[in-house]
Write a protein that holds these residues in place. Structure first.
Motif, PDB file in Angstrom:
ATOM      1  N   SER A  53       0.848  -1.200   0.000  1.00 36.49           N
ATOM      2  CA  SER A  53       0.000   0.000   0.000  1.00 36.49           C
ATOM      3  C   SER A  53       0.878   1.241   0.000  1.00 36.49           C
ATOM      4  O   SER A  53       1.930   1.254   0.639  1.00 36.49           O
ATOM      5  CB  SER A  53      -0.894   0.015   1.242  1.00 36.49           C
ATOM      6  N   THR A  54       0.442   2.251  -0.689  1.00 39.79           N
ATOM      7  CA  THR A  54       1.047   3.587  -0.555  1.00 39.79           C
ATOM      8  C   THR A  54       0.046   4.504   0.148  1.00 39.79           C
ATOM      9  O   THR A  54       0.281   5.008   1.241  1.00 39.79           O
ATOM     10  CB  THR A  54       1.418   4.172  -1.930  1.00 39.79           C
ATOM     11  N   ARG A  55      -1.115   4.717  -0.505  1.00 43.48           N
ATOM     12  CA  ARG A  55      -2.076   5.718  -0.037  1.00 43.48           C
ATOM     13  C   ARG A  55      -2.752   5.343   1.284  1.00 43.48           C
ATOM     14  O   ARG A  55      -2.830   6.170   2.198  1.00 43.48           O
ATOM     15  CB  ARG A  55      -3.184   5.927  -1.091  1.00 43.48           C
ATOM     16  N   HIS A 145     -12.994  -2.465   0.423  1.00 42.83           N
ATOM     17  CA  HIS A 145     -12.027  -1.431   0.797  1.00 42.83           C
ATOM     18  C   HIS A 145     -12.877  -0.213   1.214  1.00 42.83           C
ATOM     19  O   HIS A 145     -12.972   0.770   0.495  1.00 42.83           O
ATOM     20  CB  HIS A 145     -11.141  -1.121  -0.411  1.00 42.83           C
ATOM     21  N   PRO A 284      -9.062   4.885  -7.903  1.00 43.06           N
ATOM     22  CA  PRO A 284      -8.539   4.711  -6.539  1.00 43.06           C
ATOM     23  C   PRO A 284      -7.017   4.770  -6.498  1.00 43.06           C
ATOM     24  O   PRO A 284      -6.445   4.974  -5.425  1.00 43.06           O
ATOM     25  CB  PRO A 284      -9.074   3.330  -6.135  1.00 43.06           C
ATOM     26  N   LEU A 285      -6.371   4.568  -7.646  1.00 39.39           N
ATOM     27  CA  LEU A 285      -4.911   4.513  -7.760  1.00 39.39           C
ATOM     28  C   LEU A 285      -4.383   3.293  -6.973  1.00 39.39           C
ATOM     29  O   LEU A 285      -5.010   2.912  -5.993  1.00 39.39           O
ATOM     30  CB  LEU A 285      -4.258   5.812  -7.281  1.00 39.39           C
ATOM     31  N   PRO A 286      -3.284   2.688  -7.322  1.00 34.61           N
ATOM     32  CA  PRO A 286      -2.353   3.150  -8.341  1.00 34.61           C
ATOM     33  C   PRO A 286      -2.873   2.971  -9.771  1.00 34.61           C
ATOM     34  O   PRO A 286      -3.615   2.031 -10.040  1.00 34.61           O
ATOM     35  CB  PRO A 286      -1.128   2.254  -8.118  1.00 34.61           C
TER      36      PRO A 286
END
Ligand code: CP
Length: 323
Positions: A53-55, A145, A284-286
């Motif tokens: 995960s990033t965000r 999510h 939602p990205l990525p």
């Protein structure tokens, strides 16, 4: 559902009422204007992430710090926590819940957050994205999510000022996208919303979502290419191909061929230019290659604003848990 109220877990989007969403968004808007508070002072959040995960992880951690709280963390928990020695999720949650005041969990198993609440009796669990696990097809319908969907809906309402009667297209890998499932459940709570699902046949949206929409009298249709709906919607919700969720090389290669080699499911400048004047593109990205980077400078592109809103919506969610 009652358990969610007593300890304010965030597990799935079906748990929220429209009034609760309005209140959450009111607090998020306040945090967007003010930036910080001390509403989590003295509290500790654990981010327990078994998937990359990033965000989600970093915006939750930033949110907690901006609320005056503190963070303990293990990313890549499958490798760097005692899960690598064979410890069960249940035992991990039982122990970690003694160290902190809230747990944000991302896991490959769709039912992980639901299972976790049975072992963290006194502190809330937030589903930071769980499932779908390709080896557990019978749990597929539980993949969600929810906090992503909350920030998606916040971004839509911020732009339009309302949700009722909006027309939303979901595009791409709708079979494996947990954000699509979570947001579809939220949209189903608003009168007159119309949904268009745009996906290749082998990545079509699941029957569980379609059944839910039917039960809630939400009009939906399915399409084979983005061009045929581009001028008929207010929101285009793009998604990436979730290669990591695909079961076999044949499914993967067929899906990649259909999404990557064609333009049927990709957003280009030319397509974005055909959208209604006030319509927006979310993701939602990525992002991989399903939205051309040339689209980023167009006014329809709202996906980086959407990611930024994640901070404020997660601040609001944590604020509500501690106050
Ligand atoms: N949208 C989202 O969940 O992004 P990350 O996987 O980077 O957290």
């Amino acid at each position: 559902m009652a358990a969610y109220k007593k300890v304010p877990h965030c597990i799935k989007t079906q748990q929220y009422t429209v009034d609760e969403l309005s209140e959450l968004f009111r607090i998020a808007k306040t945090y967007k204007e003010t930036g910080e508070s001390s509403s989590a002072r003295g509290k500790i959040m654990t981010t327990l992430f078994y998937e990359p995960s990033t965000r989600t992880r970093l915006s939750f951690e930033a949110a907690m710090l901006r609320l005056g709280g503190r963070v303990i963390s293990t990313d890549n928990a499958g490798q760097f926590s005692s899960a690598a020695k064979g410890e069960t999720l249940e035992d991990t949650i039982r122990v970690v819940s003694e160290y902190c005041d809230v747990i944000v969990l991302r896991h490959t198993d769709e039912d992980a957050a639901e299972r976790a609440i049975n072992y963290s009796a006194h502190i809330p669990v937030i589903n930071g994205g769980c499932g779908p696990n390709k080896d557990r097809p019978h749990y597929m319908h539980l993949a969600q999510h929810p906090t992503q969907a909350l920030l998606d809906l916040y971004t839509i309402e911020e732009h339009f000022g309302y949700i009722t009667s909006l027309r939303v297209a979901f595009v791409g890998d709708l079979k494996n996208g947990r954000t699509v499932r979570s947001l579809a459940y939220l949209l189903g709570k608003y009168h007159g919303v119309k949904i268009k699902f745009v996906a290749p046949g082998n990545l079509a949206v699941g029957d569980d979502i379609k059944d839910y929409l039917k039960r809630h009298n939400v009009e939906y249709q399915e399409y084979g290419n983005l061009a045929s709906v581009i001028d008929q919607v207010d929101v285009v919700y793009m998604t990436r191909l979730q290669e990591e969720r695909m079961t076999g090389s044949s499914e993967l290669s067929a899906s990649m061929d259909r999404i990557r080699l064609g333009t049927s499911y990709a957003m280009t400048e030319a397509l974005a230019a055909k959208m209604h004047d006030n319509a927006i593109i979310l993701h939602p990205l990525p992002r991989i290659d399903e939205i051309s980077t040339a689209v980023d400078r167009m006014k329809q592109a709202k996906y980086f604003d959407q990611a930024r809103n994640g901070l404020y919506v997660r601040m609001a969610l944590l604020h509500q848990m501690f106050n």
